[in-house]
Write an enzyme that holds these catalytic residues in place. Structure first.
Site, PDB file in Angstrom:
ATOM      1  N   ASP A   1       0.795  -1.176  -0.069  1.00 15.59           N
ATOM      2  CA  ASP A   1      -0.037   0.108  -0.012  1.00 15.59           C
ATOM      3  C   ASP A   1       0.988   1.274   0.021  1.00 15.59           C
ATOM      4  OD1 ASP A   1      -2.324  -1.519   0.041  1.00 15.59           O
ATOM      5  OD2 ASP A   1      -2.567  -1.565   2.125  1.00 15.59           O
TER       6      ASP A   1
ATOM      7  N   LYS B   1      -0.662  -7.755  -2.834  1.00 12.87           N
ATOM      8  CA  LYS B   1      -1.840  -6.996  -2.952  1.00 12.87           C
ATOM      9  C   LYS B   1      -1.409  -5.606  -3.647  1.00 12.87           C
ATOM     10  CE  LYS B   1      -4.357  -4.059  -0.750  1.00 12.87           C
ATOM     11  NZ  LYS B   1      -5.071  -3.378   0.321  1.00 12.87           N
TER      12      LYS B   1
ATOM     13  N   ASP C   1      -6.849  -5.439  -5.971  1.00 15.03           N
ATOM     14  CA  ASP C   1      -7.975  -5.166  -4.797  1.00 15.03           C
ATOM     15  C   ASP C   1      -8.409  -3.669  -5.375  1.00 15.03           C
ATOM     16  OD1 ASP C   1      -9.588  -5.084  -2.814  1.00 15.03           O
ATOM     17  OD2 ASP C   1      -8.218  -4.317  -1.474  1.00 15.03           O
ATOM     18  N   LEU C   2      -9.495  -3.570  -6.302  1.00 13.89           N
ATOM     19  CA  LEU C   2      -9.916  -2.443  -6.788  1.00 13.89           C
ATOM     20  C   LEU C   2     -11.223  -2.109  -6.290  1.00 13.89           C
ATOM     21  CD1 LEU C   2      -8.523  -2.223 -10.412  1.00 13.89           C
ATOM     22  CD2 LEU C   2      -7.492  -1.116  -8.277  1.00 13.89           C
ATOM     23  N   LYS C   3     -11.859  -3.170  -5.631  1.00 14.54           N
ATOM     24  CA  LYS C   3     -13.369  -3.026  -5.189  1.00 14.54           C
ATOM     25  C   LYS C   3     -14.128  -2.501  -6.041  1.00 14.54           C
ATOM     26  CE  LYS C   3     -11.462  -2.933  -0.348  1.00 14.54           C
ATOM     27  NZ  LYS C   3     -10.186  -2.990  -0.537  1.00 14.54           N
TER      28      LYS C   3
ATOM     29  N   HIS D   1     -17.352  -1.359  -8.064  1.00 12.43           N
ATOM     30  CA  HIS D   1     -18.726  -1.331  -7.590  1.00 12.43           C
ATOM     31  C   HIS D   1     -19.589   0.012  -8.506  1.00 12.43           C
ATOM     32  CE1 HIS D   1     -21.501  -0.266  -3.960  1.00 12.43           C
ATOM     33  NE2 HIS D   1     -22.206  -0.621  -5.083  1.00 12.43           N
ATOM     34  N   ASP D   2     -20.306  -0.483  -9.458  1.00 11.19           N
ATOM     35  CA  ASP D   2     -21.083   0.276 -10.426  1.00 11.19           C
ATOM     36  C   ASP D   2     -22.091  -0.515 -11.025  1.00 11.19           C
ATOM     37  OD1 ASP D   2     -21.448   2.275 -12.357  1.00 11.19           O
ATOM     38  OD2 ASP D   2     -19.604   3.042 -11.928  1.00 11.19           O
TER      39      ASP D   2
ATOM     40  N   PRO E   1     -24.094  -3.048 -13.425  1.00 13.09           N
ATOM     41  CA  PRO E   1     -23.709  -4.364 -14.147  1.00 13.09           C
ATOM     42  C   PRO E   1     -22.752  -4.097 -15.254  1.00 13.09           C
ATOM     43  CG  PRO E   1     -25.823  -4.502 -13.202  1.00 13.09           C
ATOM     44  CD  PRO E   1     -25.492  -3.128 -13.131  1.00 13.09           C
TER      45      PRO E   1
ATOM     46  N   THR F   1     -21.026  -1.534 -16.275  1.00 14.85           N
ATOM     47  CA  THR F   1     -19.621  -0.895 -16.256  1.00 14.85           C
ATOM     48  C   THR F   1     -18.669  -1.845 -15.451  1.00 14.85           C
ATOM     49  OG1 THR F   1     -20.675   1.240 -16.158  1.00 14.85           O
ATOM     50  CG2 THR F   1     -18.492   1.164 -15.073  1.00 14.85           C
TER      51      THR F   1
ATOM     52  N   THR G   1     -13.388  -3.713   6.962  1.00 13.80           N
ATOM     53  CA  THR G   1     -12.836  -4.190   8.202  1.00 13.80           C
ATOM     54  C   THR G   1     -12.612  -2.730   8.942  1.00 13.80           C
ATOM     55  OG1 THR G   1     -10.606  -4.213   7.328  1.00 13.80           O
ATOM     56  CG2 THR G   1     -11.889  -6.290   7.806  1.00 13.80           C
TER      57      THR G   1
ATOM     58  N   ARG H   1      -3.551  -8.401  12.665  1.00  6.76           N
ATOM     59  CA  ARG H   1      -2.782  -7.654  13.245  1.00  6.76           C
ATOM     60  C   ARG H   1      -1.930  -8.658  14.150  1.00  6.76           C
ATOM     61  NH1 ARG H   1      -3.157  -4.651   9.971  1.00  6.76           N
ATOM     62  NH2 ARG H   1      -3.709  -2.392   9.846  1.00  6.76           N
TER      63      ARG H   1
ATOM     64  N   GLN I   1      -8.327  -0.145  11.559  1.00  7.28           N
ATOM     65  CA  GLN I   1      -9.020  -1.403  11.517  1.00  7.28           C
ATOM     66  C   GLN I   1      -9.958  -1.625  12.945  1.00  7.28           C
ATOM     67  OE1 GLN I   1      -9.183  -3.212   8.693  1.00  7.28           O
ATOM     68  NE2 GLN I   1      -7.053  -2.795   7.696  1.00  7.28           N
TER      69      GLN I   1
ATOM     70  N   GLY J   1      -0.585  -5.874   5.632  1.00  4.08           N
ATOM     71  CA  GLY J   1       0.044  -4.674   5.171  1.00  4.08           C
ATOM     72  C   GLY J   1       1.202  -4.065   5.940  1.00  4.08           C
TER      73      GLY J   1
END
Length: 235
Positions: free
Chosen positions: A13, A35, A61-63, A65-66, A68, A70, A123, A184, A193, A213
Site C-alpha cells: 500500500d 496486493k 484489490d480495486l473493489k 462497484h458500479d 453491471p 460498467t 474491516t 494484526r 481497523q 500490510g
C-alpha cells in the site's frame, strides 16, 4: 472443518512504484501473493501494476462497484494485468456480481481465471458505522447476508473480517474462498481497523488467505516481519 493451508498476501500500500518493488522483493521469500490496490493503481496506472506484479501472484484489490455493464467492461479492461484475484463490492447486488462473473469467464482463458472475490463489510466499519449508512444489522449479520448473495450470484469467495470467518463457514461451508484483511500480529497497532485478529486466530478460524500490510511494510525489517507471519501461519 476441512484442513486448509492459510496463505499470506502482503499488501503493498503505497503510491510509489520503487517502494512497492522494494517491499515486494523484501517479502518475496514469505509472501504467497502481493496486493496492489486503489492507492497504487490510481497513482501509477495499470502499466506499473503489470511491472510490479510480473512473476508474482497478484491480488488486484480495486473493489469494483458500479452498474453491471460498467463493472463487466472494467473487468475486461483489467485482463492483461493477469491477476490471480479480483475484488468487487457485494453491495453492488446480484446482477452486478453475475455480470462480473460473466466478464471474468469471457475475458480470461479457463486456465488463468482470477478468483472473483466479493467484499462484504469493510474491516474499518463497526456497528455504529453501519447504522450511520442505514444498515441496522450488526456487521456479522450484514456479512452473512451479502456473503450468501455474492456466492449465489457467482463469486468464488469473499473478503471478510476475521470475526466473520466461522459464521460464514457455518452458513456457506468450505467451498467459498475467504480472504481476510484486518490481521494484526500480537502487539501490533490496529490503526483504522475495527475488527481484527492475529494470524494464528484467523488460520484457526478457517481463513484461506490473510492480508497483512502495515505490520510488515512499516517494520524495521519487512523481510523478517513477513517471515514471522509466515512462520506463525505454518506453526
Amino acid at each position: 472443518m476441512t484442513t486448509r493451508r492459510t496463505r499470506l498476501i502482503v499488501a503493498l500500500d503505497t503510491k510509489d512504484e520503487a517502494q512497492a518493488a522494494r517491499w515486494r522483493d523484501q517479502t518475496a521469500a514469505s509472501a504467497d501473493a502481493i496486493k496492489l490496490g486503489l492507492e497504487f493503481t490510481y497513482a501509477q496506472g495499470l502499466d506499473a501494476v503489470r511491472r510490479v506484479a510480473k512473476g508474482h501472484s497478484l491480488f488486484l484489490d480495486l473493489k469494483l462497484h458500479d452498474i453491471p455493464n460498467t463493472v463487466g467492461s472494467a473487468i475486461g479492461s483489467l485482463a492483461d494485468t493477469r491477476p490471480a484475484m479480483l475484488t468487487i463490492h457485494a453491495q453492488g447486488g446480484s446482477a452486478m456480481i453475475a455480470a462480473a462473473r460473466a466478464a471474468v469467464d469471457r475475458a480470461f482463458p479457463a486456465d488463468a481465471r482470477p478468483l472473483l472475490l466479493a467484499v462484504t463489510v469493510l474491516t474499518s466499519m463497526d456497528e455504529a458505522a453501519l447504522h450511520e449508512i442505514g444498515v441496522h444489522d450488526d456487521p456479522c449479520q450484514q456479512v452473512l447476508r451479502l456473503g450468501a448473495l455474492a456466492v449465489a450470484a457467482g463469486a468464488d469467495g469473499l473478503i471478510c473480517s476475521p470475526h466473520e470467518i466461522i459464521p460464514l463457514r457455518d452458513r456457506l461451508g468450505d467451498a467459498p474462498v475467504l480472504v481476510v484483511p484486518g490481521i494484526r500480529p500480537a502487539g501490533a497497532e490496529t490503526g483504522d481497523q475495527k475488527r481484527v485478529m492475529t494470524p494464528t486466530q484467523a488460520r484457526n478460524a478457517g481463513a484461506d488467505w490473510i492480508v497483512v500490510g502495515r505490520p510488515i511494510t512499516t517494520a524495521a525489517d519487512p523481510a523478517a516481519a513477513a517471515a514471522a507471519v509466515a512462520a506463525e501461519l505454518a506453526g
